[in-house]
Write an enzyme that holds these catalytic residues in place. Structure first.
Site, PDB file in Angstrom:
ATOM      1  N   GLY A   1      87.245  -7.363  29.847  1.00 35.66           N
ATOM      2  CA  GLY A   1      88.634  -7.141  30.209  1.00 35.66           C
ATOM      3  C   GLY A   1      88.856  -6.017  31.195  1.00 35.66           C
ATOM      4  O   GLY A   1      89.977  -5.541  31.360  1.00 35.66           O
TER       5      GLY A   1
ATOM      6  N   GLU B   1      91.582  -9.094  47.550  1.00 34.01           N
ATOM      7  CA  GLU B   1      91.983  -9.434  46.183  1.00 34.01           C
ATOM      8  C   GLU B   1      92.984 -10.568  46.179  1.00 34.01           C
ATOM      9  O   GLU B   1      93.953 -10.562  46.933  1.00 34.01           O
ATOM     10  CB  GLU B   1      92.596  -8.194  45.520  1.00 34.01           C
TER      11      GLU B   1
ATOM     12  N   ASP C   1      83.791 -14.496  41.821  1.00 28.45           N
ATOM     13  CA  ASP C   1      83.033 -13.815  40.777  1.00 28.45           C
ATOM     14  C   ASP C   1      81.710 -14.515  40.493  1.00 28.45           C
ATOM     15  O   ASP C   1      80.657 -13.878  40.396  1.00 28.45           O
ATOM     16  CB  ASP C   1      83.869 -13.727  39.502  1.00 28.45           C
TER      17      ASP C   1
ATOM     18  N   LEU D   1      85.757  -6.309  35.954  1.00 27.19           N
ATOM     19  CA  LEU D   1      84.429  -6.255  36.582  1.00 27.19           C
ATOM     20  C   LEU D   1      83.663  -7.558  36.384  1.00 27.19           C
ATOM     21  O   LEU D   1      82.462  -7.611  36.584  1.00 27.19           O
ATOM     22  CB  LEU D   1      83.623  -5.071  36.030  1.00 27.19           C
TER      23      LEU D   1
ATOM     24  N   ASP E   1      90.575 -15.317  47.199  1.00 31.26           N
ATOM     25  CA  ASP E   1      89.528 -16.337  47.050  1.00 31.26           C
ATOM     26  C   ASP E   1      90.109 -17.702  46.704  1.00 31.26           C
ATOM     27  O   ASP E   1      89.716 -18.718  47.290  1.00 31.26           O
ATOM     28  CB  ASP E   1      88.454 -15.911  46.041  1.00 31.26           C
TER      29      ASP E   1
ATOM     30  N   GLU F   1      85.124 -22.164  33.901  1.00 33.99           N
ATOM     31  CA  GLU F   1      86.220 -21.236  33.615  1.00 33.99           C
ATOM     32  C   GLU F   1      87.581 -21.879  33.868  1.00 33.99           C
ATOM     33  O   GLU F   1      88.538 -21.622  33.142  1.00 33.99           O
ATOM     34  CB  GLU F   1      86.062 -19.952  34.417  1.00 33.99           C
TER      35      GLU F   1
END
Length: 382
Positions: free
Chosen positions: A119, A31, A169, A122, A34, A157
């Site tokens: 939100g 986490e 993602d 996922l 990336d 994004e």
């Protein structure tokens, strides 16, 4: 979902649609690594965003959301759309970045449905971006390399929506593998499938506390990592990103780093090691070794990276107390959202009942719980 969405599209727009799907994801471990050119281990879920699409001849892009009951429209023959701080920025951003990358976008009508909770951590945003991009390209008769598609959606994004996300993602939405997590090197973008035992399920538990990636905290963490890299590079010229830093190097220069920056860097450096150890455990069939690694990851995210919250901590505590659970930790950017849990297939119902009841009793919130197997990446489905 496919037949229902096709029927709704026909009712509203009077024509048939092609339908595209892109999955949400959980990240087993790795986490906030990336965007630091590290390692991640995500898996695509059965949950997905669906886009029904048909071409238009007037150069307009029309997008309607089933879930939100809202729509937006742009004329692609005029000036580029501008960000509006609205869900439709993900659609407009993809169209803009495709055009800038040399993939002209023609007019289209899009009807969007999703069972990826917004939100929740996922990756509903990446699922929407990838499904939209796939639809626009296919309608225009254009093919694209899946890694290039992920990069374009990431740019949408970052540059249009304003969230400085890493590549994970969008990459897993494009490259998901049924029955496997994907080990991704976020520097080289080399990747390989890491099978998940068939008798283990990925169970996401939604804390029902929402986060916002475009908000200040996510971007601030990235800035803190960049500051750490700059301070370390002044003393270790070979450091390009936290990927190049070892724990020994970090300790050596600890006095040169403010305490907060040191802690942020320590999480990322140690997390890369946990990803590699988790992959080894999966490949060797040592599920008992994964639980402690996931627990250490969650502790580090809570204490060093400070992106957990009491609700996520409680979900991890409750899950870890259920017999047979192989591991539990928060997943996603943090500040709410979901935990990811590795649960034996035969224990999923028991896990659901115990965790949901205990969490509601402690918080007053009823968590949403999503059992899943690792699924495939994006595709046209009709």
């Amino acid at each position: 979902m496919i037949d229902r969405l096709a029927a709704r599209f026909r009712e509203r727009f009077g024509c048939d649609a092609r339908i595209y799907r892109a999955p949400g994801r959980v990240n087993l471990i790795g986490e906030h690594t990336d965007y630091n050119e590290g390692f991640v281990l995500p898996a695509a879920l059965n949950l997905a965003t669906w886009v029904a699409a048909s071409p238009r001849t007037d150069g307009r892009l029309v997008a309607q959301s089933e879930h939100l009951g809202d729509s937006r429209e742009w004329d692609l023959r005029e000036a580029e759309p501008s960000p509006a701080r609205h869900w439709s920025d993900y659609i407009a951003g993809v169209a803009v970045m495709l055009q800038r990358a040399g993939y002209p976008v023609e007019g289209a009508t899009l009807l969007i449905a999703s069972d990826v909770p917004i939100g929740s951590g996922l990756s509903s945003s990446a699922a929407l971006e990838v499904a939209t991009a796939l639809a626009l390209l296919d309608l225009a008769g254009r093919d694209i390399d899946r890694t290039e598609l992920a990069k374009i959606c990431q740019r949408a994004e970052i540059e249009f929506v304003g969230a400085r996300v890493g590549i994970m993602d969008q990459f897993i939405a494009c490259h998901g593998v049924a029955g496997a997590a994907v080990l991704l090197d976020c520097r080289s973008l080399d990747f390989r499938a890491v099978p998940i035992p068939g008798d283990v399920r990925l169970v996401a538990c939604n804390s029902m506390v929402r986060h916002g990636h475009a908000g200040g905290e996510y971007n601030r963490r990235r800035e803190e990592c960049e500051r750490g890299v700059a301070l370390l590079r002044a003393r270790e010229p070979g450091v390009r990103s936290l990927r190049d830093v070892t724990l020994a190097m970090l300790e050596k220069h600890r006095t040169a780093l403010p305490d907060v920056i040191f802690c942020r860097c320590r999480h990322v450096v140690a997390e890369n090691g946990r990803v590699e150890a988790t992959v080894a455990a999966l490949e060797q069939g040592r599920l008992d070794a994964i639980g402690p690694l996931m627990a250490d990851s969650h502790s580090s995210l809570r204490e060093d990276y400070e992106v957990s919250c009491p609700e996520l901590d409680l979900l991890v505590e409750l899950a870890s107390a259920v017999p047979g659970v192989c591991g539990a930790r928060m997943t996603g950017g943090g500040f709410g959202g979901c935990t990811v849990n590795l649960v034996p297939a035969g224990m999923v119902d028991t896990f659901h009942e115990r965790v949901a009841a205990a969490y509601e009793a402690r918080t007053g919130r009823r968590p949403e719980i999503y059992p899943s197997e690792a699924g495939p990446g994006a595709s046209r489905v009709q």
